[in-house]
Design a protein around this motif. Structure first.
Motif, PDB file in Angstrom:
ATOM      1  N   MET A 289      17.180  42.432   0.339  1.00  0.00           N
ATOM      2  CA  MET A 289      16.224  42.672   1.195  1.00  0.00           C
ATOM      3  C   MET A 289      16.447  43.488   2.302  1.00  0.00           C
ATOM      4  O   MET A 289      15.505  44.497   2.646  1.00  0.00           O
ATOM      5  CB  MET A 289      15.604  41.306   1.809  1.00  0.00           C
TER       6      MET A 289
ATOM      7  N   ASP B 129       9.940  40.921  -3.952  1.00  0.00           N
ATOM      8  CA  ASP B 129       8.521  40.503  -3.061  1.00  0.00           C
ATOM      9  C   ASP B 129       7.655  39.578  -4.333  1.00  0.00           C
ATOM     10  O   ASP B 129       6.699  38.914  -3.530  1.00  0.00           O
ATOM     11  CB  ASP B 129       7.874  41.903  -3.157  1.00  0.00           C
TER      12      ASP B 129
ATOM     13  N   ASP C 252      17.269  46.663   2.813  1.00  0.00           N
ATOM     14  CA  ASP C 252      17.563  47.552   1.827  1.00  0.00           C
ATOM     15  C   ASP C 252      17.942  49.046   2.546  1.00  0.00           C
ATOM     16  O   ASP C 252      17.527  50.142   1.932  1.00  0.00           O
ATOM     17  CB  ASP C 252      16.473  47.691   0.741  1.00  0.00           C
TER      18      ASP C 252
ATOM     19  N   MET D 262      11.967  52.797   3.956  1.00  0.00           N
ATOM     20  CA  MET D 262      11.419  53.014   2.422  1.00  0.00           C
ATOM     21  C   MET D 262      11.077  54.401   2.153  1.00  0.00           C
ATOM     22  O   MET D 262      10.666  55.101   3.207  1.00  0.00           O
ATOM     23  CB  MET D 262      10.038  52.290   2.328  1.00  0.00           C
TER      24      MET D 262
ATOM     25  N   HIS E 210      14.618  45.588   9.980  1.00  0.00           N
ATOM     26  CA  HIS E 210      15.840  44.916   9.756  1.00  0.00           C
ATOM     27  C   HIS E 210      16.970  44.443  10.455  1.00  0.00           C
ATOM     28  O   HIS E 210      17.964  43.734  10.452  1.00  0.00           O
ATOM     29  CB  HIS E 210      16.826  45.493   8.553  1.00  0.00           C
TER      30      HIS E 210
END
Ligand code: GLC
Length: 589
Positions: A299, A163, A301, A1, A484
């Motif tokens: 998701m 989310d 990402d 992120m 991930h």
């Protein structure tokens, strides 16, 4: 992120600090989307105020106790099972989501009054979920991604569309449902869709929905403003393809639960759906009915080799098409769009059920494929070289069980297992009943790998070594068995539970829920776990991750009252033809 632009002072929506006016461009030339200058209740969405601010909209609902049903579900019976309610979230000052308040006792009391002395998991989860609620102009409009006081907020202090789905479902499924927050969220995000979206000099499609938004408070003007991210600030600058689909799915869930059709029938909502669908149904150079995507558009990402035709997006696309089909009205081009949807659903379901499906016998077929087959008689249609099948699949594939693989495109089959795509395929009835059963069988047969000690693996197996280097671009956050890349995400519990109940195998979900309950509260509701069996709290995992909390609540409410599944699942559409999975004629062994 990463969400590093200078208009994000990392204060929550409720911060009494002067909010800067969002700049059009930052130093690096990245254009951020800004709120239009006109007032929120502008002409562009005149009915918004009436929609979101009046209690009268929900006051008229008769209340009815929930009944329990046994699966399989039917649309006819489902109508009579859904709840209409009189409860709504009470507007209160914008105090929630402030990180400083995290350790204070709950300060917001909703319709179902929670007592902070209650210590059960459920109470604790509700308490944390309620704390994450974001208010805009006194109305609850979403939930923060995480409320971790020990970590830098980055963009976790935003409301992410994906989310919010489990949060919204939790408020819809609770015994006295609280649909107002869902309605407000749907209306607000629709409003954000209407903004001009630019990255550098490029304008994004009209229908694109935001990945996330936040509320900024301008103390000088005494005004709250919204700021949204459409991918322009996200890692990799990728637009969230899943947001629009989740928005449609949630709109249908709201309608199903409340029986309030006035929301989905509003011209603005109808237009929002059409804009999303126009992005996906327009003619182009496609030879497949699946949707071509960039890496990191869902998701997962970040770069993880999910570019091309990832199963998560294809299954969500199918589900959104089915939901939209139920809600679209024939007026204003709706009828023509419905025809396009019908055609696309038929082609899409055939394609995915046929070419993405892998079980023992199909793996054997591919293993024996001939290559270089020209013309329409080709069996190995995508010219997949059997040499490209990774070794692990042969060991992983049980005799009993099967799944939709991660991706199919020319000369490429990504054999990895992705949980979201497979569960949504079951929920939307993209998977045939036989395929749904086989997916459940696989989960049982490969419990250690796919569920492990802490449910649930987002994908399997992890990319390691050279593969990790070339596929993720050496991403230090996505090292093997982390995040991930083979990490375990508690949020996925709700999807698993829904899929299990729909396939008549709730005991699988019960086992997974028990595993989660052993640790999640003690561990502070982490975002994800690391390790082959998910034994370790993720190295960069947020604590008090809202969708871990909401996912648990939704799973619990569905397992305790399976009629809640009707809010989210779609029964089989008999009109969509099933493919015949026959043994390959190019079988050469
Ligand atoms: C991470 C996840 C993404 C999620 C976001 C907020 O970036 O990969 O799926 O939406 O965090 O929780």
């Amino acid at each position: 992120m990463g969400f590093n632009h200078r208009i994000s002072p990392e204060k929550s929506h409720c911060s009494p600090e002067k909010a800067e006016n969002p700049p059009e461009n930052d130093e690096n030339g990245v254009t951020f989307t800004i709120e239009p200058s006109q007032d929120e209740a502008s002409d562009s969405f005149e009915s918004e105020k009436a929609l979101v601010s009046t209690a009268e909209n929900v006051d008229g609902f008769p209340t009815k106790p929930k009944k329990s049903v046994t699966m399989p579900i039917s649309e006819e019976t489902s109508e009579s099972l859904c709840i209409k309610n009189t409860a709504m979230l009470k507007p209160s000052p914008s105090v929630h989501g402030n990180l400083e308040n995290i350790s204070s006792p709950r300060d917001w009391i909703n319709g179902s009054l929670m007592n902070s002395e209650h210590t059960s998991f459920l109470d604790e989860a509700w308490e944390n979920l309620n704390k994450s609620v974001v208010f805009y102009k006194g109305m609850p409009v979403g939930t923060l991604a995480a409320l971790d006081p020990s970590a830098e907020a980055l963009n976790y202090n935003q409301v992410f569309v994906r989310d919010f789905v489990p949060s919204g479902l939790a408020y819809l499924m609770k015994q006295v449902p609280e649909p107002e927050i869902v309605k407000n969220f749907l209306v607000k995000t629709l409003h954000l869709q209407g903004w001009e979206k630019r990255i550098d000099n490029f304008t994004l499609g009209e229908g694109v929905m935001p990945a996330s938004f936040k509320v900024l408070y301008d103390s000088q003007r005494g005004k709250e403003t919204l700021i949204a991210d459409f991918g322009g600030s996200a890692i990799g600058r990728v637009a969230p393809v899943d947001s629009g689909f989740w928005w449609i799915v949630l709109l249908r869930a709201y309608t199903k639960c409340t029986r309030d059709h006035t929301l989905s029938e509003m011209p603005e909502m109808q237009r929002g759906m059409k804009l999303i669908l126009n992005l996906c149904l327009s003619d182009g150079f496609n030879t497949f009915p699946t949707l071509l995507c960039a890496d990191g558009c869902c998701m997962v990402d970040r770069r993880m080799g999910v570019y091309g035709y990832p199963i998560e997006i294809q299954a969500l696309f199918f589900m959104a098409l089915r939901c939209a089909r139920q809600m679209l009205k024939p007026e204003c081009g709706g009828k023509e769009l419905m025809e396009r949807i019908d055609k696309r659903m038929t082609a899409l379901s055939y394609h995915i059920r046929t070419y993405f499906w892998l079980d023992h016998s199909q793996l054997n077929n591919i293993y024996c494929y001939r290559t270089e087959e020209y013309s329409h008689t080709a069996v190995n249609k995508f010219n997949v070289n059997p040499e490209s099948i990774p070794d692990w699949v042969f060991d992983f594939m049980p005799l009993r069980g099967g799944y939709f693989i991660g991706n199919v495109s020319p000369a490429r089959m990504d054999f990895r297992w992705f949980l979201v795509g497979n569960c949504i395929a079951i929920l939307s009835s993209l998977a045939t009943p036989e395929q749904a059963t086989a997916i459940m069988d696989l989960l049982e047969e490969r419990w250690e790998d796919l569920i492990g000690e802490m449910p649930l693996k987002i994908d399997y197996p992890a990319l390691e070594g050279h593969q990790w280097r070339i596929v993720t671009g050496c991403d230090p956050k996505n090292t093997r068995w982390s995040y991930h890349n083979g990490g375990s995400w508690p949020v996925l519990l709700w999807l698993l539970t829904a899929a299990c109940i729909k396939s008549g195998r709730p005991q699988i979900a019960k086992r997974a829920i028990e595993l989660v309950e052993q640790r999640i509260s003690k561990d502070g509701w982490p975002e994800y776990y690391d390790g082959k069996t998910g034994r370790y709290i993720g190295k960069q995992a947020r604590k008090f991750q809202t969708w871990s909390i909401a996912g648990y609540l939704v799973a619990k409410m569905m397992i305790e009252n399976p009629s809640n599944l009707l809010i989210i699942a779609l029964e089989e559409d008999k009109k969509i033809a099933k493919p015949k999975l026959t043994r390959s004629v190019s079988w050469t062994c």
